[in-house]
Write an enzyme that holds these catalytic residues in place. Structure first.
Site, PDB file in Angstrom:
ATOM      1  N   HIS A 157       0.842  -1.216   0.000  1.00  0.00           N
ATOM      2  CA  HIS A 157       0.000   0.000   0.000  1.00  0.00           C
ATOM      3  C   HIS A 157       0.875   1.265   0.000  1.00  0.00           C
ATOM      4  CE1 HIS A 157      -3.214  -2.801   1.306  1.00  0.00           C
ATOM      5  NE2 HIS A 157      -2.258  -3.281   2.095  1.00  0.00           N
ATOM      6  N   SER A 278      14.586  22.048 -15.751  1.00  0.00           N
ATOM      7  CA  SER A 278      13.420  22.885 -16.009  1.00  0.00           C
ATOM      8  C   SER A 278      13.887  24.214 -16.542  1.00  0.00           C
ATOM      9  CB  SER A 278      12.634  23.087 -14.713  1.00  0.00           C
ATOM     10  OG  SER A 278      11.840  24.256 -14.806  1.00  0.00           O
ATOM     11  N   LYS A 284      15.724  21.990 -10.588  1.00  0.00           N
ATOM     12  CA  LYS A 284      15.043  20.780 -11.040  1.00  0.00           C
ATOM     13  C   LYS A 284      15.937  19.803 -11.775  1.00  0.00           C
ATOM     14  CE  LYS A 284      10.461  20.836 -10.956  1.00  0.00           C
ATOM     15  NZ  LYS A 284       9.659  19.727 -10.485  1.00  0.00           N
ATOM     16  N   GLU A 291       9.349   8.802 -16.764  1.00  0.00           N
ATOM     17  CA  GLU A 291       7.948   9.173 -16.982  1.00  0.00           C
ATOM     18  C   GLU A 291       7.480   8.775 -18.376  1.00  0.00           C
ATOM     19  OE1 GLU A 291       7.093  13.167 -14.570  1.00  0.00           O
ATOM     20  OE2 GLU A 291       8.941  13.242 -15.716  1.00  0.00           O
TER      21      GLU A 291
END
Ligand code: ARG
Length: 461
Positions: A157, A278, A284, A291
């Site tokens: 979980h 970024s 970043k 992804e």
């Protein structure tokens, strides 16, 4: 003007829209090598069976080899009027050797031709995926070996559950990709029959030798039923379904890398080579490759669904709907190949922050089960009662803001007086993972055994 390939009974040519909807050359040009290879086998067989003159066959073979060189060297000049790759090859052959080119299509149809070409292409695709997955498995093995003893929290979980070793975690993915490879291998075996010679749908009256062409194209045997041969796209669906399942595994590993690279976790530093910055936030370092692997799995599953829907309810034998079989397979294969390569690179290069992993493993009461098991083993409590006692001790530690191992013995004994000094032996994460040495368990000794067995299996392939 009517079409020069099939326009004998047509007075008028197709409208420009008909041309456009009909043509598959923009995508099926990918099949050119397979098309020429299958034609070379077909024409050799036609000559051996004395269906065409040996001399004509020789000219056709020369012409086909020249086309292979031309197509290999540059772009194929696309002509929508020539519809597909099969007619492009035949038209070019006619330009090179003249009307004798027309003998190549004896005892053959584009229906068995495309079924053959596409099987050859998908077979290569399966072999490429297998090689990619093998490299990924080796990368996982190397990192697992390096981290057989590194400890991180295991989750259920996404809640801290029990400590596990990083090697064990990585080897879980090794198992998934082993199953994927076996699915592709299984599909390849089923694919490996030659539809060539099924002709349009009913077979042919010419005395062809289908065994011969099958052998020349490295198929195990000819397909048994000509109707099935030209209407079957199971091999493409098998590929897409195996690809879908493989991409699900990739997406889960990708998702874990995304989570692990986030600041609250900080379990990994992704390599520069697989991250992006970024344009506005200078701090970043984004896990874009992971992804995109996660995202591509959706597109691969979509491609599988597209072909499922194309094939649903089609009557025997060939229908033009089936021309739509190729784009989803081509797209899925490109996406899968890239995803496997990107994941392999990330696994090889990612830096694991084992200090962070250990700190988190130690902070989440991850050894609570070990305490409960100790109460059962050493103090003779029934497990349910031990579970209850442990819950009370966890609540106490939580309130005190410390880990289980930081509680003084008297605190344990205030909950249950049967707890002794020896309990501290099982409260460390090292003791916890070392104790889980059952077959397939997370103990370093087991993980090393799994790695040895896995390396032996790969070496024996
Ligand atoms: N371009 C076609 C395809 O990809 C080749 C087969 C055409 N056959 C036919 N009867 N029109 O399916």
């Amino acid at each position: 003007d009517s079409n020069s390939m099939w326009g004998g009974r047509f007075a008028d040519g197709p409208s420009s829209i008909m041309r456009e909807i009909n043509a598959s050359i923009p995508f099926d040009k990918k099949l050119w090598q397979q098309d020429i290879r299958a034609s070379l086998a077909h024409v050799a067989m036609l000559a051996e069976c004395q269906i065409i003159e040996a001399e004509d066959a020789t000219r056709i073979i020369r012409g086909l080899n020249q086309i292979a060189e031309e197509f290999g060297a540059g772009e194929i000049a696309e002509d929508l009027d020539l519809e597909d790759i099969h007619m492009h090859v035949e038209a070019r052959l006619t330009e090179i050797i003249g009307p004798v080119a027309g003998r190549l299509h004896t005892a053959r149809s584009r229906n068995d031709q495309v079924a053959t070409d596409f099987r050859l292409w998908v077979r290569d695709a399966m072999d490429q995926v297998d090689a990619g997955l093998l490299a990924l498995q080796n990368a996982l093995l190397d990192r697992a070996e390096e981290h057989a003893e590194s400890i991180l929290p295991g989750f259920t979980h996404l809640q801290s559950a029990q400590p596990v070793t990083l090697g064990h975690h990585l080897m879980a993915y090794f198992e998934m990709f082993a199953r994927d490879r076996s699915r592709f291998a299984d599909a390849r075996q089923r694919l490996n029959e030659s539809p060539l010679g099924a002709a349009a749908l009913a077979g042919t009256g010419f005395p062809i030798d289908r065994e011969k062409t099958a052998a020349m194209l490295d198929f195990d045997r000819p397909t048994a039923n000509s109707l099935d041969s030209v209407s079957d796209r199971d091999f493409a669906l098998d590929y897409l379904m195996a690809a879908t399942q493989c991409s699900l595994h990739l997406s889960r590993l990708a998702e874990e890398l995304v989570i692990w690279a986030s600041q609250p976790f900080g379990f990994v530093d992704l390599p520069d080579s697989y991250s992006t910055g970024s344009s506005i936030m200078p701090q970043k370092r984004n896990p874009d490759a992971a992804e995109l692997v996660r995202g591509h799995s959706g597109r691969i599953a979509g491609a599988m669904q597209a072909l499922v829907m194309t094939m649903k309810g089609l009557p025997l034998a060939y229908s033009k709907d089936m021309q739509d079989d190729k784009p989803p397979v081509f797209e899925a294969h490109d996406l899968l190949g890239l995803s496997i390569a990107a994941m392999t690179g990330m696994v090889q290069e990612v830096a694991f922050r084992t200090d962070r992993m250990r700190a988190l493993a130690e902070s989440g009461f991850a050894t609570a089960t070990d305490f409960a098991d100790w109460l059962v083993r050493e103090a003779g409590l029934p497990f349910r009662e031990a579970h209850h006692v442990t819950g009370a001790v966890v609540a106490m530690a939580e309130e005190a803001g410390c880990g289980l191992a930081d509680l003084e013995l008297s605190r344990f004994q205030s909950v249950d007086e049967r707890v002794t000094e020896a309990v501290y032996d099982v409260l460390s994460v090292d003791a916890s993972v070392a104790s889980r040495s059952s077959y397939g368990g997370t103990a370093p000794v087991q993980v090393r055994a799994q790695i040895v067995a896995a390396r032996q299996k790969l070496a024996g392939e």
